[in-house]
Design a protein around this motif. Structure first.
Motif, PDB file in Angstrom:
ATOM      1  N   ARG A  31       0.837  -1.201   0.000  1.00  0.00           N
ATOM      2  CA  ARG A  31       0.000   0.000   0.000  1.00  0.00           C
ATOM      3  C   ARG A  31       0.881   1.264   0.000  1.00  0.00           C
ATOM      4  O   ARG A  31       0.576   2.244  -0.665  1.00  0.00           O
ATOM      5  CB  ARG A  31      -0.914  -0.012   1.237  1.00  0.00           C
ATOM      6  N   TYR A  32       1.964   1.219   0.746  1.00  0.00           N
ATOM      7  CA  TYR A  32       2.906   2.343   0.769  1.00  0.00           C
ATOM      8  C   TYR A  32       3.447   2.607  -0.642  1.00  0.00           C
ATOM      9  O   TYR A  32       3.501   3.745  -1.110  1.00  0.00           O
ATOM     10  CB  TYR A  32       4.066   2.060   1.727  1.00  0.00           C
ATOM     11  N   LEU A  33       3.856   1.525  -1.310  1.00  0.00           N
ATOM     12  CA  LEU A  33       4.430   1.672  -2.656  1.00  0.00           C
ATOM     13  C   LEU A  33       3.400   2.272  -3.613  1.00  0.00           C
ATOM     14  O   LEU A  33       3.697   3.195  -4.368  1.00  0.00           O
ATOM     15  CB  LEU A  33       4.910   0.312  -3.187  1.00  0.00           C
ATOM     16  N   VAL A  34       2.166   1.744  -3.550  1.00  0.00           N
ATOM     17  CA  VAL A  34       1.120   2.227  -4.459  1.00  0.00           C
ATOM     18  C   VAL A  34       0.820   3.693  -4.183  1.00  0.00           C
ATOM     19  O   VAL A  34       0.782   4.524  -5.096  1.00  0.00           O
ATOM     20  CB  VAL A  34      -0.166   1.371  -4.314  1.00  0.00           C
ATOM     21  N   SER A  35       0.663   4.036  -2.907  1.00  0.00           N
ATOM     22  CA  SER A  35       0.246   5.413  -2.614  1.00  0.00           C
ATOM     23  C   SER A  35       1.389   6.402  -2.796  1.00  0.00           C
ATOM     24  O   SER A  35       1.169   7.604  -2.849  1.00  0.00           O
ATOM     25  CB  SER A  35      -0.360   5.514  -1.209  1.00  0.00           C
ATOM     26  N   ASN A  36       2.622   5.904  -2.932  1.00  0.00           N
ATOM     27  CA  ASN A  36       3.743   6.805  -3.212  1.00  0.00           C
ATOM     28  C   ASN A  36       4.192   6.752  -4.671  1.00  0.00           C
ATOM     29  O   ASN A  36       5.298   7.195  -5.003  1.00  0.00           O
ATOM     30  CB  ASN A  36       4.907   6.509  -2.279  1.00  0.00           C
ATOM     31  N   GLY A  37       3.332   6.207  -5.524  1.00  0.00           N
ATOM     32  CA  GLY A  37       3.564   6.310  -6.959  1.00  0.00           C
ATOM     33  C   GLY A  37       4.481   5.275  -7.569  1.00  0.00           C
ATOM     34  O   GLY A  37       4.920   5.424  -8.715  1.00  0.00           O
ATOM     35  N   TYR A  38       4.779   4.202  -6.838  1.00  0.00           N
ATOM     36  CA  TYR A  38       5.621   3.144  -7.410  1.00  0.00           C
ATOM     37  C   TYR A  38       4.793   2.205  -8.281  1.00  0.00           C
ATOM     38  O   TYR A  38       3.612   1.980  -8.010  1.00  0.00           O
ATOM     39  CB  TYR A  38       6.283   2.325  -6.291  1.00  0.00           C
ATOM     40  N   PRO A  58       7.385   5.810 -14.037  1.00  0.00           N
ATOM     41  CA  PRO A  58       8.155   6.462 -12.984  1.00  0.00           C
ATOM     42  C   PRO A  58       8.193   5.573 -11.733  1.00  0.00           C
ATOM     43  O   PRO A  58       7.244   4.838 -11.469  1.00  0.00           O
ATOM     44  CB  PRO A  58       7.396   7.762 -12.720  1.00  0.00           C
ATOM     45  N   LYS A  59       9.270   5.645 -11.002  1.00  0.00           N
ATOM     46  CA  LYS A  59       9.421   4.867  -9.766  1.00  0.00           C
ATOM     47  C   LYS A  59       9.145   3.374  -9.966  1.00  0.00           C
ATOM     48  O   LYS A  59       8.272   2.798  -9.315  1.00  0.00           O
ATOM     49  CB  LYS A  59       8.514   5.427  -8.683  1.00  0.00           C
ATOM     50  N   PRO A  60       9.861   2.749 -10.884  1.00  0.00           N
ATOM     51  CA  PRO A  60       9.669   1.306 -11.070  1.00  0.00           C
ATOM     52  C   PRO A  60      10.321   0.513  -9.942  1.00  0.00           C
ATOM     53  O   PRO A  60      11.339   0.934  -9.395  1.00  0.00           O
ATOM     54  CB  PRO A  60      10.362   1.032 -12.402  1.00  0.00           C
ATOM     55  N   ILE A  61       9.711  -0.608  -9.615  1.00  0.00           N
ATOM     56  CA  ILE A  61      10.279  -1.473  -8.589  1.00  0.00           C
ATOM     57  C   ILE A  61       9.991  -2.926  -8.987  1.00  0.00           C
ATOM     58  O   ILE A  61       8.952  -3.212  -9.587  1.00  0.00           O
ATOM     59  CB  ILE A  61       9.701  -1.147  -7.191  1.00  0.00           C
ATOM     60  N   VAL A  62      10.917  -3.818  -8.700  1.00  0.00           N
ATOM     61  CA  VAL A  62      10.711  -5.244  -8.982  1.00  0.00           C
ATOM     62  C   VAL A  62      10.499  -5.959  -7.651  1.00  0.00           C
ATOM     63  O   VAL A  62      11.313  -5.835  -6.744  1.00  0.00           O
ATOM     64  CB  VAL A  62      11.925  -5.859  -9.714  1.00  0.00           C
ATOM     65  N   LEU A  63       9.396  -6.678  -7.544  1.00  0.00           N
ATOM     66  CA  LEU A  63       9.099  -7.438  -6.330  1.00  0.00           C
ATOM     67  C   LEU A  63       9.335  -8.920  -6.618  1.00  0.00           C
ATOM     68  O   LEU A  63       8.690  -9.502  -7.482  1.00  0.00           O
ATOM     69  CB  LEU A  63       7.632  -7.238  -5.917  1.00  0.00           C
ATOM     70  N   TYR A  75      -1.024 -15.666   0.304  1.00  0.00           N
ATOM     71  CA  TYR A  75      -0.995 -14.276   0.782  1.00  0.00           C
ATOM     72  C   TYR A  75      -0.429 -13.290  -0.237  1.00  0.00           C
ATOM     73  O   TYR A  75      -1.040 -12.252  -0.507  1.00  0.00           O
ATOM     74  CB  TYR A  75      -0.206 -14.186   2.083  1.00  0.00           C
ATOM     75  N   ALA A  76       0.738 -13.593  -0.792  1.00  0.00           N
ATOM     76  CA  ALA A  76       1.366 -12.604  -1.680  1.00  0.00           C
ATOM     77  C   ALA A  76       0.540 -12.387  -2.940  1.00  0.00           C
ATOM     78  O   ALA A  76       0.251 -11.235  -3.321  1.00  0.00           O
ATOM     79  CB  ALA A  76       2.783 -13.064  -2.047  1.00  0.00           C
ATOM     80  N   PHE A  77       0.152 -13.469  -3.588  1.00  0.00           N
ATOM     81  CA  PHE A  77      -0.568 -13.391  -4.857  1.00  0.00           C
ATOM     82  C   PHE A  77      -1.874 -12.588  -4.745  1.00  0.00           C
ATOM     83  O   PHE A  77      -2.095 -11.652  -5.516  1.00  0.00           O
ATOM     84  CB  PHE A  77      -0.781 -14.814  -5.381  1.00  0.00           C
ATOM     85  N   PRO A  78      -2.773 -12.920  -3.778  1.00  0.00           N
ATOM     86  CA  PRO A  78      -4.012 -12.131  -3.691  1.00  0.00           C
ATOM     87  C   PRO A  78      -3.762 -10.653  -3.402  1.00  0.00           C
ATOM     88  O   PRO A  78      -4.466  -9.786  -3.943  1.00  0.00           O
ATOM     89  CB  PRO A  78      -4.793 -12.788  -2.548  1.00  0.00           C
ATOM     90  N   LEU A  79      -2.766 -10.357  -2.577  1.00  0.00           N
ATOM     91  CA  LEU A  79      -2.509  -8.950  -2.250  1.00  0.00           C
ATOM     92  C   LEU A  79      -1.916  -8.210  -3.451  1.00  0.00           C
ATOM     93  O   LEU A  79      -2.274  -7.052  -3.712  1.00  0.00           O
ATOM     94  CB  LEU A  79      -1.584  -8.845  -1.035  1.00  0.00           C
ATOM     95  N   LEU A  80      -1.038  -8.852  -4.190  1.00  0.00           N
ATOM     96  CA  LEU A  80      -0.487  -8.218  -5.391  1.00  0.00           C
ATOM     97  C   LEU A  80      -1.598  -7.947  -6.397  1.00  0.00           C
ATOM     98  O   LEU A  80      -1.648  -6.877  -7.017  1.00  0.00           O
ATOM     99  CB  LEU A  80       0.595  -9.107  -6.018  1.00  0.00           C
ATOM    100  N   LYS A  81      -2.505  -8.921  -6.542  1.00  0.00           N
ATOM    101  CA  LYS A  81      -3.642  -8.736  -7.463  1.00  0.00           C
ATOM    102  C   LYS A  81      -4.509  -7.566  -7.010  1.00  0.00           C
ATOM    103  O   LYS A  81      -4.921  -6.723  -7.803  1.00  0.00           O
ATOM    104  CB  LYS A  81      -4.500 -10.007  -7.497  1.00  0.00           C
ATOM    105  N   LYS A  82      -4.773  -7.523  -5.706  1.00  0.00           N
ATOM    106  CA  LYS A  82      -5.632  -6.477  -5.143  1.00  0.00           C
ATOM    107  C   LYS A  82      -5.097  -5.084  -5.480  1.00  0.00           C
ATOM    108  O   LYS A  82      -5.860  -4.162  -5.749  1.00  0.00           O
ATOM    109  CB  LYS A  82      -5.711  -6.674  -3.625  1.00  0.00           C
ATOM    110  N   TYR A  83      -3.774  -4.932  -5.458  1.00  0.00           N
ATOM    111  CA  TYR A  83      -3.186  -3.609  -5.680  1.00  0.00           C
ATOM    112  C   TYR A  83      -2.628  -3.445  -7.092  1.00  0.00           C
ATOM    113  O   TYR A  83      -1.969  -2.444  -7.395  1.00  0.00           O
ATOM    114  CB  TYR A  83      -2.092  -3.340  -4.640  1.00  0.00           C
TER     115      TYR A  83
END
Ligand SMILES: [Zn+2]
Length: 196
Positions: A31-38, A58-63, A75-83
């Motif tokens: 959520r932090y990454l999304v709301s800060n434009g990553y 802008p602000k690319p990141i690899v998870l 856990y990871a997959f559903p949350l990544l999909k959600k955001y």
């Protein structure tokens, strides 16, 4: 570089504890990454940017997520999909084949891949890759790449090497099977495809 996205069991050793992020904390981080434009990009996006100057957001990141634990699906997959974030999951093909409930199944891998997650190889059985015969290296490197391609219908050209345990013979085999790049735990800040 994530490993477990789950609450460690009560008897967890220090490695399990060190490698774990609780799902609630993971969601706060995403959520932090999304709301800060990553924007989460794939390693293919990163490679294209370095190879042919493809434009990145802008602000690319690899998870990335190592080892293909079951909690990647839970856990990871559903949350990544959600955001709407991409994740790159490095799986160990023999661990999936074993049916061990601690790891992903091929059905989970297929579903994650079909939903846009990147599934990449983390070798066949996670061995120390140093000082090995050529046949062993091909078996460890090419086999899981072919398995992932067969199950997901997508070509996988990346390979995550186990920690720092590789040598020049490993790099030669990687190049011989047309692997574009491999990922290690060496830290660094160079943006280059030299020694990709
Ligand atoms: Zn690993």
């Amino acid at each position: 570089m994530y490993h477990y996205i789950s609450v460690p069991p009560k008897d967890a050793d220090k490695y399990r504890l060190d490698l774990s992020v609780k799902p609630g904390d993971f969601e706060l981080q995403i959520r932090y990454l999304v709301s800060n434009g990553y924007t989460a990009i794939s390693l293919y996006d990163l490679y294209s940017s370095l190879a042919v100057s493809a434009t990145l957001p802008p602000k690319p990141i690899v998870l990335t997520f190592d080892d293909g634990y079951r909690d990647a699906y839970e856990y990871a997959f559903p949350l990544l999909k959600k955001y709407g974030m991409n994740g790159t999951f490095f799986v160990i093909s023999d661990f999936i084949n074993s049916g061990n409930p601690a790891y992903l199944t091929w059905d989970m891998v297929k579903e994650m891949s079909a939903s846009g997650m990147s599934i990449e190889s983390h070798t066949r059985s996670h061995p120390d890759m140093r000082n090995r015969a050529n046949d062993f290296l091909v078996w460890q490197i090419l086999g899981p790449i072919e398995a992932i391609t067969a199950y997901t219908g997508k070509t996988t050209t990346l390979l995550l090497l186990s920690l720092r345990k590789y040598d020049n013979a490993v790099i030669r085999v990687l190049k011989s099977v047309d692997t574009w790049a491999a990922v290690t735990t060496y830290p660094g800040t160079l943006h280059t495809l030299v020694d990709a």
